[in-house]
Design a protein around this motif. Structure first.
Motif, mmCIF file in Angstrom:
data_model
loop_
_atom_site.group_PDB
_atom_site.id
_atom_site.type_symbol
_atom_site.label_atom_id
_atom_site.label_comp_id
_atom_site.label_asym_id
_atom_site.label_seq_id
_atom_site.Cartn_x
_atom_site.Cartn_y
_atom_site.Cartn_z
ATOM 1 N N ASP A 125 0.825 -1.208 0.000
ATOM 2 C CA ASP A 125 0.000 0.000 0.000
ATOM 3 C C ASP A 125 0.862 1.263 0.000
ATOM 4 O OD1 ASP A 125 -2.137 1.721 0.168
ATOM 5 O OD2 ASP A 125 -2.576 1.322 2.273
ATOM 6 N N HIS A 283 7.641 1.864 5.585
ATOM 7 C CA HIS A 283 7.843 0.478 5.983
ATOM 8 C C HIS A 283 9.153 -0.014 5.374
ATOM 9 C CE1 HIS A 283 3.716 0.136 7.480
ATOM 10 N NE2 HIS A 283 3.230 0.448 6.317
ATOM 11 N N TRP A 308 5.478 -5.872 3.715
ATOM 12 C CA TRP A 308 4.090 -5.393 3.890
ATOM 13 C C TRP A 308 3.135 -6.536 3.568
ATOM 14 C CZ3 TRP A 308 -0.750 -4.747 1.997
ATOM 15 C CH2 TRP A 308 -1.540 -3.707 2.525
ATOM 16 N N ASN A 348 6.038 -5.822 8.358
ATOM 17 C CA ASN A 348 4.773 -5.194 8.750
ATOM 18 C C ASN A 348 3.583 -6.040 8.296
ATOM 19 O OD1 ASN A 348 2.954 -2.862 9.427
ATOM 20 N ND2 ASN A 348 2.599 -2.946 7.210
ATOM 21 N N GLU A 349 2.710 -6.342 9.228
ATOM 22 C CA GLU A 349 1.446 -7.026 8.953
ATOM 23 C C GLU A 349 1.594 -8.289 8.102
ATOM 24 O OE1 GLU A 349 -1.524 -4.316 7.515
ATOM 25 O OE2 GLU A 349 -1.658 -3.319 9.444
ATOM 26 N N ASN A 399 -1.289 -3.065 15.024
ATOM 27 C CA ASN A 399 -1.954 -2.141 14.093
ATOM 28 C C ASN A 399 -3.452 -2.416 14.188
ATOM 29 O OD1 ASN A 399 0.638 -1.576 13.292
ATOM 30 N ND2 ASN A 399 0.419 -2.336 11.196
ATOM 31 N N TYR A 401 -7.530 -0.680 13.617
ATOM 32 C CA TYR A 401 -8.306 0.401 12.989
ATOM 33 C C TYR A 401 -9.758 0.447 13.449
ATOM 34 C CZ TYR A 401 -4.386 1.687 10.057
ATOM 35 O OH TYR A 401 -3.168 2.140 9.630
ATOM 36 N N TYR A 405 -11.970 0.515 9.764
ATOM 37 C CA TYR A 405 -12.159 -0.651 8.920
ATOM 38 C C TYR A 405 -13.252 -1.600 9.406
ATOM 39 C CZ TYR A 405 -8.121 0.381 6.009
ATOM 40 O OH TYR A 405 -7.265 0.958 5.118
ATOM 41 N N GLU A 439 -0.092 1.367 14.581
ATOM 42 C CA GLU A 439 -0.895 2.077 13.575
ATOM 43 C C GLU A 439 -2.322 2.167 14.079
ATOM 44 O OE1 GLU A 439 -0.949 0.752 9.497
ATOM 45 O OE2 GLU A 439 1.160 0.169 9.610
ATOM 46 N N TRP A 482 -1.432 6.620 12.394
ATOM 47 C CA TRP A 482 -1.330 6.454 10.944
ATOM 48 C C TRP A 482 -2.118 7.577 10.318
ATOM 49 C CZ3 TRP A 482 1.756 3.551 8.038
ATOM 50 C CH2 TRP A 482 1.502 3.535 6.665
ATOM 51 N N ARG A 499 -8.507 3.540 -2.561
ATOM 52 C CA ARG A 499 -7.566 4.611 -2.262
ATOM 53 C C ARG A 499 -7.867 5.802 -3.164
ATOM 54 N NH1 ARG A 499 -7.174 2.185 1.666
ATOM 55 N NH2 ARG A 499 -5.370 1.166 2.616
ATOM 56 N N ASN A 504 -2.915 7.160 -0.001
ATOM 57 C CA ASN A 504 -3.390 6.762 1.309
ATOM 58 C C ASN A 504 -3.730 8.080 2.009
ATOM 59 O OD1 ASN A 504 -3.550 6.133 4.121
ATOM 60 N ND2 ASN A 504 -2.682 4.135 3.598
ATOM 61 N N LYS A 506 -4.893 8.848 4.922
ATOM 62 C CA LYS A 506 -5.005 8.914 6.384
ATOM 63 C C LYS A 506 -4.013 9.898 7.002
ATOM 64 C CE LYS A 506 -6.891 4.266 6.534
ATOM 65 N NZ LYS A 506 -6.408 3.785 5.217
#
Ligand code: ADA
Length: 538
Positions: A125, A283, A308, A348-349, A399, A401, A405, A439, A482, A499, A504, A506
């Motif tokens: 992302d 990242h 990612w 990450n994630e 992370n 949301y 989300y 995040e 984030w 997006r 992004n 945010k």
């Protein structure tokens, strides 16, 4: 030792494929990304950069501080090295031949193949830019010059440090050592030794005092600060820290990740003025200039290797894993002397509810631990309810949301934030590791004042609730909101909610660093909470 910084204007060609031959009939800046040139955004191509260089001949070292997705370097038409580790610092030691003028060509593409071994994936992302992201440096040296100096602080009470040195080729007879340019002492060569820094000062976010050490003519800077993450608190020089800050992408619509240093500085000054003390460098490995500036400004940094959302097919692929390990090793070696770096991260994630992740996470942690025991190692998980890898790392970094989300919340989901934060505070209440929200956030389209989701008002309400929660819940050691500013990603994305604009959204600032309402409101909140200790900037 002689260093030439090769940044500047180079001959340039852009090619559609590897069959085409570069004519070098245009020019480019180095550093510079070719897909921010007029008409090139969104295209996948190859950038060819060429210049002449004068050297005294023999073995020399070329350093690329960060490049695009796949890179190959040619000296007088012969390949001298390749890199498949975007954003990583590469050092190439090679024979430059005779004294005089030579031709240096760097060819780098922004292709994103679907091969599982690749480090940059089509689904990340953030935009995969092509070009030379950072400095290009040529170093000529005597064989017994030092190539590397590492300084690890051992005690904030006595100023003791451990020093490691590495010569280029042959071992010098002695080491001439001077701290802060004073009182040089000569000792027989040793590759590793402990000593006390005279008149030492401590490094901290409030007072980021640095020292230098010069050994056989090579100087590095370092700071004396000791981290302790052995309880639920994160301590620096014995004092508990609350980390409050943001994630930041090295990104700007007009520069990609080859951001000019004064833009990086302005971002950091904004972050500092905001009252934040912490940046997660999402990242990928961070630019040396950013870390130098954070050392000077007292900003704390989480640095991580590129990764990612990687899935079992990648986590179990040996090429992918070996390159992840190499990235981590290069990152630690590059940044180990920076007191601002307080956390090492990676992956990450990733699919951290799968055994394949456990194996790789443990391998990466061991690789980092082998090189540095002075900082905690972690990865940010987006599946804290079912993660099986927490035992492999030093911090609980999640992370989440809520209010964005979660599909249940239709119009206003901000009521979910505090219960979600309480849920994780409770879940991890008995684990003796700091808990950090790595995040959390909501998108806001700059200028949307509808008050609904995607508006600046909704983002403000959500982030305010989060920051209040962080102050009110002792179990949380910190948060990286984030995101610092809107950053280029893909419009044709598979990401949840899409997006809009290809960004992004945010960010608390837009992509040109214009503040949304949340930015100023959070500053007021930090002041109200007595958190702004910004004494180093005006
Ligand atoms: C993830 C990811 C970020 C970004 C974010 C988002 O948590 O780590 O890079 O993609 O989600 O905006 O959804």
């Amino acid at each position: 030792m002689k260093e030439q910084n090769l940044n500047g204007i180079w001959d340039f060609s852009i090619l559609p494929d590897y069959e085409s031959v570069p004519r070098f009939d245009s020019i480019s800046t180095v550093p510079g990304c070719f897909d921010v040139r007029p008409g090139e955004f969104g295209k996948r191509k190859i950038g060819c950069y060429r210049r002449k260089v004068n050297v005294s001949g023999g073995k020399i070292m070329l350093t690329l501080a960060g490049c695009g997705l796949h890179t190959e370097i040619f000296w007088d038409g012969n390949s001298i090295g390749k890199s498949v580790l975007p954003y990583s610092k590469e050092e190439i030691l090679f024979d430059s031949g005779c004294a005089g003028e030579h031709e240096l060509v760097i060819i780098t593409d922004n292709f994103i193949p679907k091969d599982p071994g690749e480090q940059f994936k089509p689904f990340y992302d953030f935009y995969g830019f092509g070009g030379i992201y950072s400095d290009v440096i040529l170093t000529e040296f005597a064989p017994d010059d030092l190539r590397y100096i590492e300084v690890i602080p051992l005690s904030y009470e006595t100023g003791e440090v451990k020093i490691k040195v590495e010569p280029f080729e042959s071992v010098p007879e002695t080491l001439r050592i001077a701290f802060d340019g004073k009182d040089e002492k000569e000792i027989p060569f040793v590759s590793e030794f402990n000593c006390f820094v005279p008149d030492f000062k401590l490094w901290s976010p409030e007072k980021p005092d640095l020292h230098t050490v010069t050994i056989n003519g090579k100087t590095v800077s370092f700071g004396i600060r000791i981290l302790d993450w052995s309880t639920q608190e994160f301590k620096l020089n014995g004092k508990p820290l609350k980390l409050i800050g943001c994630n930041r992408h090295e990104s700007h619509p007009e520069f990609g990740p080859a951001t000019p240093e004064n833009l990086i500085l302005n971002d950091l000054l904004l972050i500092k003025k905001q009252g934040f003390n912490f940046i997660r460098g999402s990242h990928y490995p961070q630019r040396a200039a950013l870390l130098d500036m954070c050392d000077r400004l007292g900003l704390l940094v989480w640095e991580e290797a590129l990764g990612w959302g990687n899935k079992p097919e990648e986590l179990g692929n040996e090429t992918f894993c070996a390159n992840q390990e190499l990235q981590c090793r290069k990152m630690v070696r590059k940044s180990i002397n920076h007191p601002c770096v307080i956390i090492w991260g990676f992956l990450n994630e990733c699919s951290s509810d799968d055994e394949s992740a456990k194996t790789l996470i443990s391998r990466l942690r061991s690789a980092i631990r082998e090189l540095d025991q002075s900082r905690p190692v972690t990865f940010a998980t987006n599946r804290p309810r079912r993660d099986i890898c927490f035992d492999e790392v030093d911090l609980l970094t999640i992370n989440i949301y809520p209010g964005w989300y979660d599909i249940d919340c239709k119009v206003d989901g901000t009521g979910e934030i505090i219960p979600t934060m309480q849920e994780f505070a409770e879940k991890f209440k008995d684990i003796q590791k700091p808990l950090i929200i790595s995040e959390i956030g909501a998108a806001a389209i700059y200028g949307d004042h509808s008050g609904y989701r995607w508006s600046e008002e909704y983002q403000t309400k959500l982030l305010e609730t989060v920051v209040n929660g962080i102050f009110d819940m002792d179990r949380y050691t910190g948060v990286a909101l984030w995101l610092f500013c809107d950053a280029n990603t893909y419009i044709e994305t598979v990401h949840f909610f899409g997006r809009p604009r290809g960004f992004n959204n945010k960010g608390m600032l837009n992509e040109y660093r214009k503040p949304k309402i949340s930015w100023n409101r959070l500053h007021e909140l930090l002041v109200q909470r007595g958190f702004t200790a910004d004494k180093t900037t005006d």
